[in-house]
Design a protein around this motif. Structure first.
Motif, PDB file in Angstrom:
ATOM      1  N   ALA A  86      50.755  57.725  52.308  1.00  0.00           N
ATOM      2  CA  ALA A  86      49.726  57.646  51.655  1.00  0.00           C
ATOM      3  C   ALA A  86      49.555  56.721  50.523  1.00  0.00           C
ATOM      4  CB  ALA A  86      48.884  58.923  51.795  1.00  0.00           C
ATOM      5  N   THR A  87      50.642  57.097  49.396  1.00  0.00           N
ATOM      6  CA  THR A  87      50.295  56.477  48.213  1.00  0.00           C
ATOM      7  C   THR A  87      50.486  54.856  48.357  1.00  0.00           C
ATOM      8  OG1 THR A  87      51.054  58.058  46.843  1.00  0.00           O
ATOM      9  CG2 THR A  87      50.867  56.418  46.005  1.00  0.00           C
ATOM     10  N   LEU A  88      51.251  54.200  49.048  1.00  0.00           N
ATOM     11  CA  LEU A  88      51.781  52.649  49.350  1.00  0.00           C
ATOM     12  C   LEU A  88      50.906  52.476  50.455  1.00  0.00           C
ATOM     13  CD1 LEU A  88      53.737  51.187  48.884  1.00  0.00           C
ATOM     14  CD2 LEU A  88      54.666  52.101  50.823  1.00  0.00           C
ATOM     15  N   ASP A  89      49.772  52.470  51.071  1.00  0.00           N
ATOM     16  CA  ASP A  89      49.320  52.176  52.379  1.00  0.00           C
ATOM     17  C   ASP A  89      47.353  52.155  51.215  1.00  0.00           C
ATOM     18  OD1 ASP A  89      50.406  52.324  54.335  1.00  0.00           O
ATOM     19  OD2 ASP A  89      49.518  54.767  54.962  1.00  0.00           O
ATOM     20  N   SER A  90      47.419  53.190  49.824  1.00  0.00           N
ATOM     21  CA  SER A  90      46.680  53.097  49.149  1.00  0.00           C
ATOM     22  C   SER A  90      46.543  51.557  48.369  1.00  0.00           C
ATOM     23  CB  SER A  90      46.314  54.233  48.539  1.00  0.00           C
ATOM     24  OG  SER A  90      45.570  54.105  47.199  1.00  0.00           O
ATOM     25  N   TYR A  91      48.120  51.644  47.540  1.00  0.00           N
ATOM     26  CA  TYR A  91      48.347  50.824  46.863  1.00  0.00           C
ATOM     27  C   TYR A  91      47.997  49.088  47.456  1.00  0.00           C
ATOM     28  CZ  TYR A  91      50.520  53.325  43.231  1.00  0.00           C
ATOM     29  OH  TYR A  91      50.404  54.602  42.181  1.00  0.00           O
ATOM     30  N   LYS A  92      48.723  49.416  48.587  1.00  0.00           N
ATOM     31  CA  LYS A  92      48.683  48.208  49.656  1.00  0.00           C
ATOM     32  C   LYS A  92      47.191  47.587  49.943  1.00  0.00           C
ATOM     33  CE  LYS A  92      52.918  48.432  52.899  1.00  0.00           C
ATOM     34  NZ  LYS A  92      53.335  48.561  53.843  1.00  0.00           N
ATOM     35  N   LYS A  93      46.575  48.555  50.204  1.00  0.00           N
ATOM     36  CA  LYS A  93      44.868  47.972  50.268  1.00  0.00           C
ATOM     37  C   LYS A  93      43.768  47.428  49.356  1.00  0.00           C
ATOM     38  CE  LYS A  93      44.072  51.659  54.384  1.00  0.00           C
ATOM     39  NZ  LYS A  93      43.551  52.409  54.316  1.00  0.00           N
ATOM     40  N   ARG A  94      44.630  48.242  48.412  1.00  0.00           N
ATOM     41  CA  ARG A  94      44.229  47.602  47.032  1.00  0.00           C
ATOM     42  C   ARG A  94      44.565  46.517  46.107  1.00  0.00           C
ATOM     43  NH1 ARG A  94      44.236  53.082  43.020  1.00  0.00           N
ATOM     44  NH2 ARG A  94      45.768  53.131  44.785  1.00  0.00           N
ATOM     45  N   ALA A  95      45.333  46.209  46.713  1.00  0.00           N
ATOM     46  CA  ALA A  95      46.332  44.792  46.341  1.00  0.00           C
ATOM     47  C   ALA A  95      45.768  43.940  47.535  1.00  0.00           C
ATOM     48  CB  ALA A  95      47.413  45.040  46.361  1.00  0.00           C
ATOM     49  N   GLU A  96      45.301  43.892  48.546  1.00  0.00           N
ATOM     50  CA  GLU A  96      44.305  43.269  49.410  1.00  0.00           C
ATOM     51  C   GLU A  96      42.813  43.040  49.285  1.00  0.00           C
ATOM     52  OE1 GLU A  96      43.084  43.792  54.349  1.00  0.00           O
ATOM     53  OE2 GLU A  96      45.223  44.184  53.787  1.00  0.00           O
ATOM     54  N   ILE A  97      42.019  44.003  49.010  1.00  0.00           N
ATOM     55  CA  ILE A  97      40.337  43.878  48.243  1.00  0.00           C
ATOM     56  C   ILE A  97      41.009  42.824  47.394  1.00  0.00           C
ATOM     57  CG2 ILE A  97      39.317  44.905  47.102  1.00  0.00           C
ATOM     58  CD1 ILE A  97      39.676  47.610  48.502  1.00  0.00           C
ATOM     59  N   TYR A  98      41.966  43.216  45.636  1.00  0.00           N
ATOM     60  CA  TYR A  98      41.342  42.051  44.454  1.00  0.00           C
ATOM     61  C   TYR A  98      42.489  41.049  45.495  1.00  0.00           C
ATOM     62  CZ  TYR A  98      40.061  46.301  42.444  1.00  0.00           C
ATOM     63  OH  TYR A  98      39.532  47.164  42.266  1.00  0.00           O
ATOM     64  N   CYS A  99      43.346  41.157  46.314  1.00  0.00           N
ATOM     65  CA  CYS A  99      44.031  39.637  46.059  1.00  0.00           C
ATOM     66  C   CYS A  99      43.165  38.923  47.303  1.00  0.00           C
ATOM     67  CB  CYS A  99      44.825  39.905  47.304  1.00  0.00           C
ATOM     68  SG  CYS A  99      46.376  40.133  46.305  1.00  0.00           S
ATOM     69  N   ALA A 100      41.839  39.297  47.715  1.00  0.00           N
ATOM     70  CA  ALA A 100      41.084  38.684  48.719  1.00  0.00           C
ATOM     71  C   ALA A 100      40.336  37.818  48.110  1.00  0.00           C
ATOM     72  CB  ALA A 100      40.574  39.606  49.514  1.00  0.00           C
ATOM     73  N   LYS A 101      39.605  38.864  47.103  1.00  0.00           N
ATOM     74  CA  LYS A 101      38.865  37.554  45.913  1.00  0.00           C
ATOM     75  C   LYS A 101      39.229  36.483  45.208  1.00  0.00           C
ATOM     76  CE  LYS A 101      36.447  42.524  45.135  1.00  0.00           C
ATOM     77  NZ  LYS A 101      35.690  43.432  44.481  1.00  0.00           N
ATOM     78  N   VAL A 102      40.358  36.689  44.629  1.00  0.00           N
ATOM     79  CA  VAL A 102      40.950  36.031  44.196  1.00  0.00           C
ATOM     80  C   VAL A 102      40.465  34.659  44.309  1.00  0.00           C
ATOM     81  CG1 VAL A 102      42.682  34.907  43.052  1.00  0.00           C
ATOM     82  CG2 VAL A 102      42.594  36.962  42.949  1.00  0.00           C
ATOM     83  N   LYS A 103      39.780  33.413  43.556  1.00  0.00           N
ATOM     84  CA  LYS A 103      39.315  32.391  44.644  1.00  0.00           C
ATOM     85  C   LYS A 103      40.989  31.014  44.280  1.00  0.00           C
ATOM     86  CE  LYS A 103      34.612  32.468  43.401  1.00  0.00           C
ATOM     87  NZ  LYS A 103      33.774  31.743  42.769  1.00  0.00           N
ATOM     88  N   HIS A 104      41.215  30.729  45.011  1.00  0.00           N
ATOM     89  CA  HIS A 104      42.658  29.457  44.729  1.00  0.00           C
ATOM     90  C   HIS A 104      41.981  28.158  44.949  1.00  0.00           C
ATOM     91  CE1 HIS A 104      45.218  33.085  45.994  1.00  0.00           C
ATOM     92  NE2 HIS A 104      44.612  32.777  47.088  1.00  0.00           N
ATOM     93  N   SER A 105      42.312  27.356  43.494  1.00  0.00           N
ATOM     94  CA  SER A 105      41.917  26.335  43.261  1.00  0.00           C
ATOM     95  C   SER A 105      42.981  25.744  43.981  1.00  0.00           C
ATOM     96  CB  SER A 105      41.787  26.115  41.732  1.00  0.00           C
ATOM     97  OG  SER A 105      41.635  26.322  41.061  1.00  0.00           O
TER      98      SER A 105
END
Length: 79
Positions: free
Chosen positions: A60-79
């Motif tokens: 569950a902890t690993l899933d939580s880390y994966k979800k948060r990584a997915e959320i923040y990485c999706a917000k990163v704009k790639h130039s």
């Protein structure tokens, strides 16, 4: 009356640029924070997977880390 309107237009255009600058700065700061959090949780996933226990709480902890990584990485704009 015309002088008042001209002064009002000049003042409003000066303030418009001021707030636009603040907005850009806030967006840049948010982008930097999203990049930092993306890297943080991506690294946490990698390190946690290498050393994790084999129980439900660890999964569950690993899933939580994966979800948060997915959320923040999706917000990163790639130039």
């Amino acid at each position: 009356m015309r002088i008042f309107i001209a002064a009002l237009l000049i003042a409003s255009s000066l303030f418009a640029g001021f707030f636009e600058s603040d907005t850009k700065q806030a967006e840049e700061m948010q982008q930097q924070e999203d990049q930092r959090l993306c890297k943080l949780f991506t690294d946490k996933v990698k390190i946690y997977q290498e050393n994790m226990r084999s129980d439900e709480l660890a999964a569950a902890t690993l899933d939580s880390y994966k979800k948060r990584a997915e959320i923040y990485c999706a917000k990163v704009k790639h130039s």
